[in-house]
Scaffold this motif. Structure first.
Motif, PDB file in Angstrom:
ATOM      1  N   SER A  37      73.384  41.923  16.264  1.00 26.29           N
ATOM      2  CA  SER A  37      72.133  41.452  16.866  1.00 26.29           C
ATOM      3  C   SER A  37      71.072  41.215  15.794  1.00 26.29           C
ATOM      4  O   SER A  37      70.269  40.289  15.903  1.00 26.29           O
ATOM      5  CB  SER A  37      71.633  42.463  17.903  1.00 26.29           C
ATOM      6  N   THR A 407      66.410  37.903  32.198  1.00 25.13           N
ATOM      7  CA  THR A 407      66.304  37.386  30.827  1.00 25.13           C
ATOM      8  C   THR A 407      65.315  36.233  30.757  1.00 25.13           C
ATOM      9  O   THR A 407      64.456  36.188  29.865  1.00 25.13           O
ATOM     10  CB  THR A 407      67.684  36.925  30.320  1.00 25.13           C
ATOM     11  N   PHE A 439      72.815  55.604  26.719  1.00 20.96           N
ATOM     12  CA  PHE A 439      72.977  54.152  26.698  1.00 20.96           C
ATOM     13  C   PHE A 439      74.075  53.840  27.719  1.00 20.96           C
ATOM     14  O   PHE A 439      75.173  54.399  27.651  1.00 20.96           O
ATOM     15  CB  PHE A 439      73.397  53.662  25.314  1.00 20.96           C
ATOM     16  N   TYR A 449      75.291  43.692  30.066  1.00 22.63           N
ATOM     17  CA  TYR A 449      74.033  44.175  29.505  1.00 22.63           C
ATOM     18  C   TYR A 449      74.082  45.683  29.306  1.00 22.63           C
ATOM     19  O   TYR A 449      75.008  46.359  29.751  1.00 22.63           O
ATOM     20  CB  TYR A 449      72.845  43.776  30.386  1.00 22.63           C
ATOM     21  N   THR A 452      68.840  51.594  28.449  1.00 27.45           N
ATOM     22  CA  THR A 452      68.571  52.937  27.936  1.00 27.45           C
ATOM     23  C   THR A 452      68.023  53.764  29.088  1.00 27.45           C
ATOM     24  O   THR A 452      67.148  53.297  29.837  1.00 27.45           O
ATOM     25  CB  THR A 452      67.531  52.872  26.793  1.00 27.45           C
ATOM     26  N   GLU A 480      62.668  41.764  22.435  1.00 26.39           N
ATOM     27  CA  GLU A 480      62.338  42.196  21.084  1.00 26.39           C
ATOM     28  C   GLU A 480      63.195  41.385  20.127  1.00 26.39           C
ATOM     29  O   GLU A 480      64.410  41.527  20.105  1.00 26.39           O
ATOM     30  CB  GLU A 480      62.629  43.697  20.894  1.00 26.39           C
ATOM     31  N   GLN A 483      66.024  39.627  21.633  1.00 29.06           N
ATOM     32  CA  GLN A 483      67.044  40.471  22.265  1.00 29.06           C
ATOM     33  C   GLN A 483      66.430  41.129  23.497  1.00 29.06           C
ATOM     34  O   GLN A 483      65.328  41.692  23.417  1.00 29.06           O
ATOM     35  CB  GLN A 483      67.507  41.570  21.296  1.00 29.06           C
ATOM     36  N   LYS A 485      65.676  43.914  25.928  1.00 31.96           N
ATOM     37  CA  LYS A 485      65.655  45.373  25.907  1.00 31.96           C
ATOM     38  C   LYS A 485      65.343  45.869  27.314  1.00 31.96           C
ATOM     39  O   LYS A 485      64.355  45.438  27.924  1.00 31.96           O
ATOM     40  CB  LYS A 485      64.607  45.906  24.931  1.00 31.96           C
ATOM     41  N   LEU A 487      64.907  49.291  29.864  1.00 34.68           N
ATOM     42  CA  LEU A 487      64.708  50.733  30.012  1.00 34.68           C
ATOM     43  C   LEU A 487      64.716  51.070  31.486  1.00 34.68           C
ATOM     44  O   LEU A 487      63.925  50.515  32.264  1.00 34.68           O
ATOM     45  CB  LEU A 487      63.374  51.145  29.371  1.00 34.68           C
TER      46      LEU A 487
END
Length: 581
Positions: A37, A407, A439, A449, A452, A480, A483, A485, A487
């Motif tokens: 990545s 996305t 993870f 995908y 976290t 980020e 990419q 991210k 949560l």
């Protein structure tokens, strides 16, 4: 070679536009050196346009030099003004945007600015690279004097010396970087210009690494929009192959299945065992397969995996029946091949032809979700469908969106969203403070995908966060460095969320009169057992040659329908398709 295309990989053009477009868009899964990545992020920033850019990236993408990647990219793309060092050496750094990247550049700078010989410059390089202080102390006055002799003032010479000294901590040999970069470019060129063949070859390199095959299959289907032909005893080879622009899934890539055993099936499929050029004679039935292939040599476990994966679908679409009949089929096959081996000839023809075919196990086929679960056991990921396919309609009513939608929105701005997923893996870790986090790897019908999950959410939802379970997550999503991210803030079982959405409405397409009775019986049973009074519209669409067209019958809102019921209706004989309404 199979398509008559001869590629001399050492003679490909180094200015291929499609290859650099592939690099710039970071579609570099399976491309040597640039799969991570971080590398993908660097490529998006850099937008390479020549092989020198790839060489520089290979040299820069290491601890230390990495800090120069943003400056390199910004100068290259006109976002930052290049810092010039000195007219005598600036041309040496043209290909690296004014940044010292290679050991060879150190040597050239010493030669051009301070008059070093080639041998002396190499001694300087070695002294700097090994951090030999005594050697460095000897070299500095020599460098400064040489620079002065070439008309460079002392302050500028000191500045350049300090840059060289700093660089020596992580200098890279350009010839090494170039070798890596050329191989990277060759793989990028193959992927850009021959994507189907390239991906089939890559998948063959990792034939038994399921996790990698899952990523490659995702890239083939969604990244490159190339069709994958599912495992099939009549179409697949023992390894991955290509057919009319499609990747044909390898029988030997299934779990617990050996390539050599699958070669027995492929060899038996030939019209003429002595002449592969004459093509294949497809197996007609499972009995035909048992007569032509010694199933005992293939082995019970591989046969089970073939049945689970749907590799026998062309011979018998009822996977559960084939799976439960494997012992009988293997016994039948063994008896035939034993007779042939003993040269016994029956009165009716070839040895074994007079043996009666065994009776297949009478059983209903697996329901759609069961089929997917069994397929997952054999392939290692979902290939023909996804467990959440039937859930997406009701989940949409609860504001659950797909990974593709998350996305797209996250590219515009951070957001909080609901996302469904089937869990494939989980790794728990402990933070420096002693709190556990995880993870979690998931997929939905639009892609793979990872989320976290911090300690509070992990503890509250631990029972739901296990491989094989289907969940709905509330996630914080943001981009980020290009990419996604994610949560997780909350996790719920998918059935709980779907049930809360109420009954579904469906339209059922049938092409056999008997299917109407089957559908009605299943709906009556499901509604009687339902623990909710939610009802949805049900429509039957009858399709038959003797009808003037599609005949639609509305059954009103009398029945309870949920994703499992929709899936069960799909599996009924005579049902062509089921749509949400």
């Amino acid at each position: 070679a199979e398509r008559g295309v001869d590629v001399d990989i050492n003679a490909i053009p180094l200015d291929d536009e499609k290859s650099y477009e592939l690099y710039a868009s970071a579609k570099t899964i399976a491309v040597f050196q640039v799969e991570s990545s971080g590398m993908m992020d660097a490529l998006r920033r850099m937008k390479p346009t020549c092989i020198e850019d790839i060489i520089a990236l290979v040299a820069l993408y290491r601890p230390g030099p990495m800090e120069n990647i943003p400056a390199f990219c910004e100068v290259k793309n006109g976002l930052r003004k290049r810092e010039l060092m000195h007219p005598s050496i600036d041309h040496i750094l043209d290909e690296t945007q004014g940044i010292i990247v290679y050991q060879e550049q150190v040597m050239q700078i010493a030669q051009e600015m301070a008059g070093y010989s080639l041998g002396g410059a190499d001694l300087l390089r070695r002294a700097m690279g090994k951090k030999i202080q005594a050697e460095m102390d000897k070299e500095k006055p020599k460098f400064l004097k040489g620079s002065a002799d070439h008309g460079v003032d002392k302050a500028k010479a000191n500045e350049v010396w300090n840059l060289l000294d700093k660089f020596a901590n992580y200098g890279f040999n350009k010839s090494h970087a170039a070798a890596y970069a050329v191989v990277s470019y060759q793989t990028a060129w193959l992927k850009a210009n021959h994507p189907v063949e390239f991906m089939a070859g890559v998948m063959n390199c990792d034939l038994h690494l399921t996790d990698k095959l899952a990523v490659y299959a995702e890239e083939v289907r969604r990244g490159l929009a190339i069709e994958i032909v599912p495992p099939c005893v009549n179409r697949s080879g023992a390894t991955f192959s290509v057919d009319e622009g499609r990747v044909v899934y390898a029988l030997g890539a299934l779990k617990n299945v050996g390539v050599e055993a699958m070669k027995l099936i492929v060899a038996a499929r030939r019209a003429d065992p002595e002449d592969a050029a004459k093509g294949d004679k497809p197996f007609a039935t499972v009995f035909d397969l048992a007569r032509r292939v010694d199933l005992k040599r293939v082995g019970k476990r591989p046969l089970e995996m073939l049945a689970r994966a749907g590799a026998f679908d062309q011979l018998d679409p009822n996977r559960a029946r084939v799976f439960r009949s494997l012992d009988a089929l293997t016994g039948y096959s063994a008896a035939i091949h034993d007779q042939r081996a003993s040269n016994q000839v029956s009165l009716f023809g070839e040895a074994g032809d007079d043996l009666p075919e065994p009776r297949l196990s009478p059983t209903d086929d697996w329901l759609p979700n069961e089929r997917l679960t069994e397929e997952h056991k054999a392939i290692g990921f979902y290939l023909s469908g996804h467990p959440l396919d039937d859930y997406m309609g009701p989940l949409k009513r609860k504001d659950v969106i797909t990974l593709a939608e998350v996305t797209a929105r996250a590219e515009r701005a951070p957001l909080v969203a609901k996302l469904a997923g089937s869990i494939s893996g989980k790794q728990e870790r402990k933070s420096a403070r002693g709190n556990r986090f995880a993870f979690v790897q998931l997929s939905d019908p639009t892609g793979l995908y990872e989320v976290t999950v911090f300690s509070d959410t992990l503890e509250a939802a631990r029972e739901h966060i296990e491989p094989g379970t289907n969940v709905v997550l509330t996630v914080e999503a943001n981009m980020e460095a290009d990419q996604l991210k994610l949560l997780a803030r909350a996790v719920s079982p998918v059935d709980t969320v779907a049930a809360d959405a109420g009954s579904m409405g469906i339209r059922v397409f049938v092409d056999q009169a008997s299917a109407v009775t089957s559908v009605a019986a299943l709906l009556e049973k499901a509604t009687a057992e339902a623990k909710t009074h939610a009802r949805g519209p049900v429509q039957l669409c009858l399709m038959a040659p003797d009808l003037p067209g599609e005949v639609e019958i509305s059954l009103g809102e009398r029945f309870h329908v949920n994703p499992q019921i929709k899936g069960a209706i799909k599996s009924l004989g005579g049902v062509v398709a089921v749509e949400d309404v």
